[in-house]
Design a protein around this motif. Structure first.
Motif, PDB file in Angstrom:
ATOM      1  N   LEU A 169       7.755   5.497 -16.672  1.00 22.80           N
ATOM      2  CA  LEU A 169       8.512   4.448 -17.371  1.00 22.80           C
ATOM      3  C   LEU A 169       8.864   3.321 -16.406  1.00 22.80           C
ATOM      4  N   ASP A 170       9.223   3.712 -15.183  1.00 26.56           N
ATOM      5  CA  ASP A 170       9.538   2.738 -14.143  1.00 26.56           C
ATOM      6  C   ASP A 170       8.308   1.863 -13.847  1.00 26.56           C
ATOM      7  N   LYS A 171       7.137   2.502 -13.917  1.00 29.19           N
ATOM      8  CA  LYS A 171       5.883   1.831 -13.551  1.00 29.19           C
ATOM      9  C   LYS A 171       5.362   0.866 -14.631  1.00 29.19           C
ATOM     10  N   ASP A 173       6.313  -1.886 -15.761  1.00 29.53           N
ATOM     11  CA  ASP A 173       6.296  -3.314 -15.445  1.00 29.53           C
ATOM     12  C   ASP A 173       5.360  -3.593 -14.272  1.00 29.53           C
ATOM     13  N   GLY A 174       4.609  -2.579 -13.846  1.00 26.70           N
ATOM     14  CA  GLY A 174       3.636  -2.793 -12.771  1.00 26.70           C
ATOM     15  C   GLY A 174       4.089  -2.256 -11.434  1.00 26.70           C
ATOM     16  N   ALA A 175       5.414  -2.140 -11.249  1.00 28.14           N
ATOM     17  CA  ALA A 175       5.911  -1.681  -9.945  1.00 28.14           C
ATOM     18  C   ALA A 175       6.811  -0.467 -10.128  1.00 28.14           C
ATOM     19  N   THR A 176       6.506   0.611  -9.388  1.00 23.49           N
ATOM     20  CA  THR A 176       7.407   1.775  -9.396  1.00 23.49           C
ATOM     21  C   THR A 176       8.428   1.514  -8.306  1.00 23.49           C
ATOM     22  N   ASP A 177       9.561   0.913  -8.701  1.00 24.51           N
ATOM     23  CA  ASP A 177      10.503   0.438  -7.693  1.00 24.51           C
ATOM     24  C   ASP A 177      11.951   0.779  -8.007  1.00 24.51           C
ATOM     25  N   GLY A 178      12.151   1.645  -9.011  1.00 29.48           N
ATOM     26  CA  GLY A 178      13.536   2.005  -9.353  1.00 29.48           C
ATOM     27  C   GLY A 178      14.207   0.988 -10.255  1.00 29.48           C
ATOM     28  N   ILE A 179      13.466  -0.091 -10.585  1.00 28.41           N
ATOM     29  CA  ILE A 179      14.027  -1.106 -11.488  1.00 28.41           C
ATOM     30  C   ILE A 179      13.162  -1.136 -12.748  1.00 28.41           C
ATOM     31  N   PRO A 180      13.537  -0.348 -13.753  1.00 31.43           N
ATOM     32  CA  PRO A 180      12.706  -0.254 -14.959  1.00 31.43           C
ATOM     33  C   PRO A 180      12.916  -1.469 -15.858  1.00 31.43           C
ATOM     34  N   GLU A 181      12.214  -2.551 -15.545  1.00 29.77           N
ATOM     35  CA  GLU A 181      12.492  -3.823 -16.221  1.00 29.77           C
ATOM     36  C   GLU A 181      12.348  -3.754 -17.735  1.00 29.77           C
ATOM     37  N   ARG A 182      11.470  -2.871 -18.203  1.00 32.84           N
ATOM     38  CA  ARG A 182      11.289  -2.760 -19.653  1.00 32.84           C
ATOM     39  C   ARG A 182      12.485  -2.071 -20.323  1.00 32.84           C
ATOM     40  N   LEU A 183      13.255  -1.322 -19.554  1.00 30.09           N
ATOM     41  CA  LEU A 183      14.362  -0.572 -20.152  1.00 30.09           C
ATOM     42  C   LEU A 183      15.713  -1.239 -19.929  1.00 30.09           C
ATOM     43  N   LEU A 184      15.785  -2.069 -18.910  1.00 33.92           N
ATOM     44  CA  LEU A 184      17.067  -2.708 -18.577  1.00 33.92           C
ATOM     45  C   LEU A 184      17.178  -4.036 -19.300  1.00 33.92           C
ATOM     46  N   THR A 185      18.365  -4.341 -19.802  1.00 39.28           N
ATOM     47  CA  THR A 185      18.545  -5.704 -20.306  1.00 39.28           C
ATOM     48  C   THR A 185      18.667  -6.600 -19.078  1.00 39.28           C
ATOM     49  N   GLN A 186      18.385  -7.887 -19.288  1.00 37.69           N
ATOM     50  CA  GLN A 186      18.402  -8.787 -18.137  1.00 37.69           C
ATOM     51  C   GLN A 186      19.770  -8.812 -17.453  1.00 37.69           C
ATOM     52  N   GLU A 187      20.829  -8.788 -18.283  1.00 37.82           N
ATOM     53  CA  GLU A 187      22.170  -8.870 -17.669  1.00 37.82           C
ATOM     54  C   GLU A 187      22.537  -7.587 -16.917  1.00 37.82           C
ATOM     55  N   LYS A 218      14.858   3.579  -3.844  1.00 41.72           N
ATOM     56  CA  LYS A 218      15.353   3.210  -5.182  1.00 41.72           C
ATOM     57  C   LYS A 218      14.503   3.895  -6.259  1.00 41.72           C
ATOM     58  N   THR A 219      13.201   3.973  -5.994  1.00 44.07           N
ATOM     59  CA  THR A 219      12.299   4.630  -6.949  1.00 44.07           C
ATOM     60  C   THR A 219      12.754   6.059  -7.216  1.00 44.07           C
ATOM     61  N   GLU A 220      13.003   6.790  -6.106  1.00 42.21           N
ATOM     62  CA  GLU A 220      13.391   8.190  -6.268  1.00 42.21           C
ATOM     63  C   GLU A 220      14.807   8.303  -6.820  1.00 42.21           C
ATOM     64  N   PHE A 221      15.664   7.346  -6.473  1.00 37.44           N
ATOM     65  CA  PHE A 221      17.018   7.403  -7.032  1.00 37.44           C
ATOM     66  C   PHE A 221      16.977   7.339  -8.557  1.00 37.44           C
ATOM     67  N   PHE A 222      16.201   6.406  -9.085  1.00 36.43           N
ATOM     68  CA  PHE A 222      16.130   6.260 -10.548  1.00 36.43           C
ATOM     69  C   PHE A 222      15.625   7.552 -11.192  1.00 36.43           C
ATOM     70  N   ALA A 223      14.584   8.161 -10.600  1.00 36.42           N
ATOM     71  CA  ALA A 223      14.014   9.378 -11.189  1.00 36.42           C
ATOM     72  C   ALA A 223      14.977  10.567 -11.058  1.00 36.42           C
ATOM     73  N   VAL A 224      15.616  10.696  -9.890  1.00 36.19           N
ATOM     74  CA  VAL A 224      16.536  11.823  -9.661  1.00 36.19           C
ATOM     75  C   VAL A 224      17.788  11.692 -10.551  1.00 36.19           C
ATOM     76  N   ALA A 225      18.327  10.477 -10.640  1.00 39.14           N
ATOM     77  CA  ALA A 225      19.517  10.264 -11.481  1.00 39.14           C
ATOM     78  C   ALA A 225      19.161  10.515 -12.958  1.00 39.14           C
ATOM     79  N   SER A 226      17.942  10.173 -13.345  1.00 44.39           N
ATOM     80  CA  SER A 226      17.525  10.397 -14.735  1.00 44.39           C
ATOM     81  C   SER A 226      17.393  11.892 -15.038  1.00 44.39           C
ATOM     82  N   GLU A 227      16.887  12.651 -14.065  1.00 44.67           N
ATOM     83  CA  GLU A 227      16.822  14.117 -14.259  1.00 44.67           C
ATOM     84  C   GLU A 227      18.228  14.646 -14.542  1.00 44.67           C
TER      85      GLU A 227
END
Ligand SMILES: [Zn+2]
Length: 256
Positions: A169-171, A173-187, A218-227
């Motif tokens: 899911l993070d990936k 937007d093209g980048a697995t970087d812990g910032i899931p742009e498709r899931l986050l609102t801009q604000e 950050k990538t792993e933080f997003f995945a670990v926090a989601s687990e």
């Protein structure tokens, strides 16, 4: 006369095609799934019966377009069931979801190393799951041992397969970087970055109950926090209300 017959035939065919499309049935999940899911998938047990049915339909849909292959193992009945359940957990609240960046899940018997080399010594074989790149693009590689472990313990905060699907899911937007742009609102993007920074710092100062691996990037933080969010939502809500809220808004879009 013959052209009237031709017209009639065309009309009948058109009606048949239209009828078939309209009545395209959703895939019916096998009857024994419910029992297996109740036994193994904690997330599933918390759903209402209507939601449980929807969960199973989403699993059946996932299995209709994803290949699952055993590498040096014969697939067993529960293997695809647990893989599909892991895939559905993070996207359960999304409508009509398909993973566009996955076509195959390779299931390995045990933990593996980066080269996926079975003959290597046990040392370095510590990878439980990964998202393939290069010749493994669009593939996920999972250890069967880790897959089952993720569903065997109902009180830990981890689940390897869910972790890997969150990376997908993070990936998006093209980048697995812990910032899931498709899931986050801009604000929410800047608050998310700030929150990650604070929470990762706490992990790295040994002052957090979030798994250490979440402090590595950050990538792993997003995945670990989601687990943690999917495995122990109540505990996360109590211990990290800000993180819980942020993840809830990512994974339950209607709550935004
Ligand atoms: Zn990871």
């Amino acid at each position: 006369m013959s052209y009237i017959i031709t017209l009639l035939i065309i009309a009948v065919l058109l009606i048949a095609v239209f009828h078939k499309k309209k009545n395209k049935k959703p895939i019916t999940p096998p009857k024994n799934w419910h029992q297996i899911l109740l036994q193994k998938v904690h997330f599933y047990t918390k759903l209402s019966s209507n939601e449980q049915l929807l969960f199973q339909q989403k699993m059946a849909d996932f299995l209709s377009y994803i290949n699952i292959e055993g590498v040096q193992l014969e697939l067993e009945e529960n293997d695809p069931i647990l893989i599909a359940a892991s895939a559905v957990i993070p996207i359960f609240r999304f409508d009509h979801w398909k993973y566009p960046n996955l076509n195959t899940v390779l299931l390995y018997p045990d933990y593996f190393n980066e080269d996926l080399d079975f003959n290597a010594s046990a040392e370095g074989k510590n990878i439980a799951g990964l998202i393939g790149t290069g010749r493994f693009e669009n593939q996920m590689i999972l250890s069967k041992k880790a897959l089952y472990h993720g569903f065997s313990n109902k009180t830990d905060k981890g689940n390897t397969a869910v972790h890997e699907f969150v990376h997908l899911l993070d990936k998006l937007d093209g980048a697995t970087d812990g910032i899931p742009e498709r899931l986050l609102t801009q604000e929410n993007t800047i608050p998310w970055l700030n929150l990650m920074h604070t929470k990762m710092e706490a992990i790295n100062n040994d002052a957090s109950d979030i798994r250490n691996y979440g402090g590595t990037s950050k990538t792993e933080f997003f995945a670990v926090a989601s687990e943690y969010f999917f495995e122990r939502p109540d505990l996360l809500k109590r211990k990290h209300p800000d993180l819980y809220q942020m993840l809830a808004s990512c994974f339950s879009p209607e709550k935004k």
